[in-house]
Design a protein around this motif. Structure first.
Motif, PDB file in Angstrom:
ATOM      1  N   GLY A  99      53.076  12.457 -29.654  1.00 12.98           N
ATOM      2  CA  GLY A  99      52.287  13.674 -29.513  1.00 12.98           C
ATOM      3  C   GLY A  99      53.068  14.796 -28.849  1.00 12.98           C
ATOM      4  N   GLN A 100      52.351  15.806 -28.371  1.00  9.91           N
ATOM      5  CA  GLN A 100      52.979  17.007 -27.819  1.00  9.91           C
ATOM      6  C   GLN A 100      53.367  16.847 -26.354  1.00  9.91           C
ATOM      7  OE1 GLN A 100      53.744  19.642 -29.792  1.00  9.91           O
ATOM      8  NE2 GLN A 100      52.988  18.292 -31.429  1.00  9.91           N
ATOM      9  N   ASN A 101      52.741  15.919 -25.661  1.00  6.71           N
ATOM     10  CA  ASN A 101      53.020  15.724 -24.242  1.00  6.71           C
ATOM     11  C   ASN A 101      54.313  14.923 -24.082  1.00  6.71           C
ATOM     12  OD1 ASN A 101      53.055  14.977 -21.510  1.00  6.71           O
ATOM     13  ND2 ASN A 101      50.813  14.861 -21.404  1.00  6.71           N
ATOM     14  N   GLU A 102      55.316  15.510 -23.431  1.00  7.08           N
ATOM     15  CA  GLU A 102      56.615  14.837 -23.304  1.00  7.08           C
ATOM     16  C   GLU A 102      56.533  13.605 -22.395  1.00  7.08           C
ATOM     17  OE1 GLU A 102      58.544  17.351 -19.560  1.00  7.08           O
ATOM     18  OE2 GLU A 102      59.432  17.503 -21.560  1.00  7.08           O
ATOM     19  N   ASN A 103      55.455  13.440 -21.638  1.00  9.36           N
ATOM     20  CA  ASN A 103      55.277  12.262 -20.800  1.00  9.36           C
ATOM     21  C   ASN A 103      54.581  11.115 -21.539  1.00  9.36           C
ATOM     22  OD1 ASN A 103      56.465  13.371 -18.444  1.00  9.36           O
ATOM     23  ND2 ASN A 103      54.581  14.515 -18.049  1.00  9.36           N
ATOM     24  N   HIS A 104      54.299  11.330 -22.824  1.00  5.66           N
ATOM     25  CA  HIS A 104      53.768  10.259 -23.669  1.00  5.66           C
ATOM     26  C   HIS A 104      54.871   9.868 -24.650  1.00  5.66           C
ATOM     27  CE1 HIS A 104      49.197  11.140 -23.057  1.00  5.66           C
ATOM     28  NE2 HIS A 104      49.893  11.375 -21.959  1.00  5.66           N
ATOM     29  N   TYR A 105      55.463   8.690 -24.438  1.00  2.00           N
ATOM     30  CA  TYR A 105      56.565   8.308 -25.319  1.00  2.00           C
ATOM     31  C   TYR A 105      56.752   6.793 -25.306  1.00  2.00           C
ATOM     32  CZ  TYR A 105      59.414   7.892 -21.057  1.00  2.00           C
ATOM     33  OH  TYR A 105      59.910   7.530 -19.828  1.00  2.00           O
ATOM     34  N   HIS A 145      64.393  -4.397 -24.115  1.00  2.00           N
ATOM     35  CA  HIS A 145      63.153  -3.954 -23.487  1.00  2.00           C
ATOM     36  C   HIS A 145      62.463  -2.865 -24.292  1.00  2.00           C
ATOM     37  CE1 HIS A 145      65.905  -0.858 -21.626  1.00  2.00           C
ATOM     38  NE2 HIS A 145      64.861  -0.079 -21.896  1.00  2.00           N
ATOM     39  N   ALA A 146      61.160  -2.771 -24.066  1.00  2.00           N
ATOM     40  CA  ALA A 146      60.311  -1.719 -24.625  1.00  2.00           C
ATOM     41  C   ALA A 146      59.504  -1.109 -23.488  1.00  2.00           C
ATOM     42  CB  ALA A 146      59.386  -2.275 -25.699  1.00  2.00           C
ATOM     43  N   ASP A 147      59.373   0.210 -23.516  1.00  2.00           N
ATOM     44  CA  ASP A 147      58.714   0.943 -22.432  1.00  2.00           C
ATOM     45  C   ASP A 147      57.738   1.941 -23.046  1.00  2.00           C
ATOM     46  OD1 ASP A 147      58.006   2.102 -20.058  1.00  2.00           O
ATOM     47  OD2 ASP A 147      60.002   2.870 -19.567  1.00  2.00           O
ATOM     48  N   LEU A 148      56.441   1.731 -22.821  1.00  2.00           N
ATOM     49  CA  LEU A 148      55.399   2.628 -23.318  1.00  2.00           C
ATOM     50  C   LEU A 148      54.802   3.375 -22.134  1.00  2.00           C
ATOM     51  CD1 LEU A 148      53.391   3.684 -25.485  1.00  2.00           C
ATOM     52  CD2 LEU A 148      51.963   1.678 -24.948  1.00  2.00           C
ATOM     53  N   ARG A 149      54.891   4.708 -22.175  1.00  2.00           N
ATOM     54  CA  ARG A 149      54.343   5.530 -21.088  1.00  2.00           C
ATOM     55  C   ARG A 149      53.342   6.532 -21.654  1.00  2.00           C
ATOM     56  NH1 ARG A 149      58.853   6.312 -16.375  1.00  2.00           N
ATOM     57  NH2 ARG A 149      60.353   4.736 -17.076  1.00  2.00           N
ATOM     58  N   LEU A 150      52.181   6.549 -21.033  1.00  2.00           N
ATOM     59  CA  LEU A 150      51.137   7.494 -21.396  1.00  2.00           C
ATOM     60  C   LEU A 150      50.787   8.328 -20.164  1.00  2.00           C
ATOM     61  CD1 LEU A 150      48.870   5.134 -23.547  1.00  2.00           C
ATOM     62  CD2 LEU A 150      50.694   6.680 -24.324  1.00  2.00           C
ATOM     63  N   GLY A 151      51.716   9.224 -19.816  1.00  2.00           N
ATOM     64  CA  GLY A 151      51.524  10.069 -18.658  1.00  2.00           C
ATOM     65  C   GLY A 151      51.697   9.295 -17.356  1.00  2.00           C
ATOM     66  N   GLU A 152      51.073   9.820 -16.296  1.00  2.00           N
ATOM     67  CA  GLU A 152      51.193   9.225 -14.978  1.00  2.00           C
ATOM     68  C   GLU A 152      50.211   8.083 -14.759  1.00  2.00           C
ATOM     69  OE1 GLU A 152      53.454   9.950 -12.707  1.00  2.00           O
ATOM     70  OE2 GLU A 152      54.370  11.371 -14.104  1.00  2.00           O
ATOM     71  N   ARG A 153      49.242   7.910 -15.661  1.00  7.95           N
ATOM     72  CA  ARG A 153      48.171   6.952 -15.430  1.00  7.95           C
ATOM     73  C   ARG A 153      48.466   5.551 -15.954  1.00  7.95           C
ATOM     74  NH1 ARG A 153      44.653   8.378 -11.480  1.00  7.95           N
ATOM     75  NH2 ARG A 153      43.986  10.553 -11.698  1.00  7.95           N
TER      76      ARG A 153
END
Length: 471
Positions: free
Chosen positions: A66-72, A108-116
């Motif tokens: 998506g557009q949020n760079e902290n979601h990757y 490894h795999a790393d899924l981040r959806l913002g700070e939460r």
């Protein structure tokens, strides 16, 4: 296999002693990209969306969601190809020492959806080929295993302050890794199952851990938590401005091992508590690291009273060639003064950093006094040489030597001598690029009176070298 070993060691020797022109032409790490951290879960991948792209693998290391760079989503790997040689292990020629190969692979795999929310998973393979006597239990070989698998939850965030929960299988390192470390010197790094709560408030960072170590069994996905051992801690860090660029660590730790051995005491349940403080800092030229620790508790029906003091200071200058750092480390870890005397005095470094003095890791930091001067020289911007001789004594002549897993390797009941050994060693680190590095160490160990009396007392040679490839 012997042919492969000879070729590997020949290549390692070439890399250990390269020519001056080869060092001068070594590629430099590319600024301003950040260095790779000790933990794969601390890698910061969003920078790959900007000026640090350097590989065809970059697209899978940062996949925007998506557009949020902290979601990757991010994928990465770490390969370590290593050779090791030991002559006269355990200061004896039985079994005979030899050269052998080790491999370690992380994916490894790393899924981040913002700070939460964040999920991090890592599978691994650790292999050994050609070692006389076969792989050592719990540290050398595990065909395939889940090394890390945890969820991060951001519970609260207000400016710089935050509260975060991490639950699942994870690596951990606290302070100078005297008690909680990754065990990177061995072919299987340490995993812990449990929860970690991290609170950041003003100048304070406080970690609460409640974990069990994993059982690193050989085979495939056979690494459950060890229900015979439990560990918990409160570890706090903040600046300490009384000292130059100073910081202070304050900690409490608890340990419950249901079956452990101590020299002259037998095997039984150990319930141990630890309190301590660490004062540390780095100025333009000086660095210092001092730690003071006390332990109490019970072993079977005996009380535990143990202590440790470690101190290290270094001075670095860029005003002369090679930008030397000269350092001196002195450590004292208590031993048991009177077996079967009602009080156990052997210190326990818990999940200690194995390569504290050398990657040979011949004995643990229990019943030990050690003095280690060192000189680190920058041969080029990417190549450093460290000379670190060391001298070892027993703190108590009534206690023996232990390995880092806690087993007794040389009993102290058959000798009153105090001096253990002298170490002469050198290390070379070559950072070829941000993602590629070479490390090697050679050490020679001269047995002292204690080892000559309690073992066959052979001199021991040790060499290791590895190539790290990380993306």
């Amino acid at each position: 296999m012997n042919g492969r070993l000879n070729e590997f060691l020949l290549c390692a020797l070439v890399l250990l002693v390269p020519s001056g022109s080869a060092w001068a032409q070594a590629p430099e790490p590319t600024p301003p990209c950040p260095k790779l951290p000790q933990m794969t879960y601390d890698e910061n991948e969003p920078f790959l969306s900007s000026d640090c792209r350097s590989s065809f693998l970059d697209p899978v290391q940062f996949i925007p969601l998506g557009q949020n760079e902290n979601h990757y989503l991010s994928f990465g790997f770490w390969i370590r190809e290593r050779g090791e040689f030991v002559s006269n292990p355990n200061w004896s020629d039985h079994p005979s020492g030899n050269a052998y190969l080790m491999q370690r692979y992380f994916l490894h795999a790393d899924l981040r959806l913002g700070e939460r929310f964040r999920f991090f998973g890592e599978v691994a393979t650790s292999l050994v080929n050609g070692r006389s006597g076969g792989p050592r239990s719990f540290i050398d070989e595990e065909k395939m295993y889940v090394h890390q698998s945890f969820v991060d939850l951001g519970l609260w965030n207000s400016g710089h302050d935050s509260l975060r929960l991490r639950a699942g299988r994870q690596e951990a390192a606290l302070g100078s890794e005297n008690f909680v470390s990754t065990r990177d010197g061995r072919n299987i790094r340490r995993s812990l199952d449990g929860a970690r709560l991290t609170w950041v408030k003003g100048d304070w960072t406080v970690d609460l851990l409640a974990v069990r170590p994993t059982l690193d069994n050989p085979g495939y996905f056979n690494d459950p938590p060890n229900h015979e051992s439990g560990f918990w801690t409160v570890y706090a860090v903040r600046p300490f401005r009384v000292l130059p660029k100073g910081n202070v660590d304050l900690y409490y730790m608890g340990l419950d091992n249901k079956s452990v051995p101590f020299d002259g005491e037998g095997i039984g349940r150990e319930q141990r508590e630890t309190i301590g403080t660490r004062l540390w800092g780095t100025t333009d030229h000086w660095d210092y690291n001092d730690e003071f620790t006390f332990q109490w508790g019970s072993f079977r029906s005996d009380d535990i009273r143990a202590w440790a003091v470690s101190t290290e200071a270094g001075y670095r200058t860029d005003a002369i060639p090679l930008s030397p750092r000269l350092g001196l480390r002195a450590v004292f870890f208590s031993g048991n003064q009177k077996p079967s005397g009602g009080t156990l005095g052997t210190f326990n470094s818990i999940y200690e950093k194995g390569p504290y003095f050398s990657y040979a890791e011949l004995f643990a930091r229990r019943n030990l006094i050690a003095l280690e001067p060192s000189a680190e020289l920058k041969l080029t911007h990417s190549v450093s040489l460290t000379l670190n001789p060391a001298f070892f004594w027993r703190e108590s002549t009534a206690d023996g030597l232990y390995n880092i897993s806690g087993s007794v390797i040389v009993s102290g009941l058959h000798s009153n001598a105090r001096y253990i050994a002298t170490q002469a060693s050198a290390q070379v680190h070559w950072q070829l690029t941000r993602n590629l590095s070479w490390f090697t160490e050679y050490g020679h160990f001269f047995p002292g009176d204690f080892l000559k009396q309690a073992t066959p007392g052979r001199n021991l040679n040790y060499w290791t070298g590895w190539l790290d490839i990380r993306y």
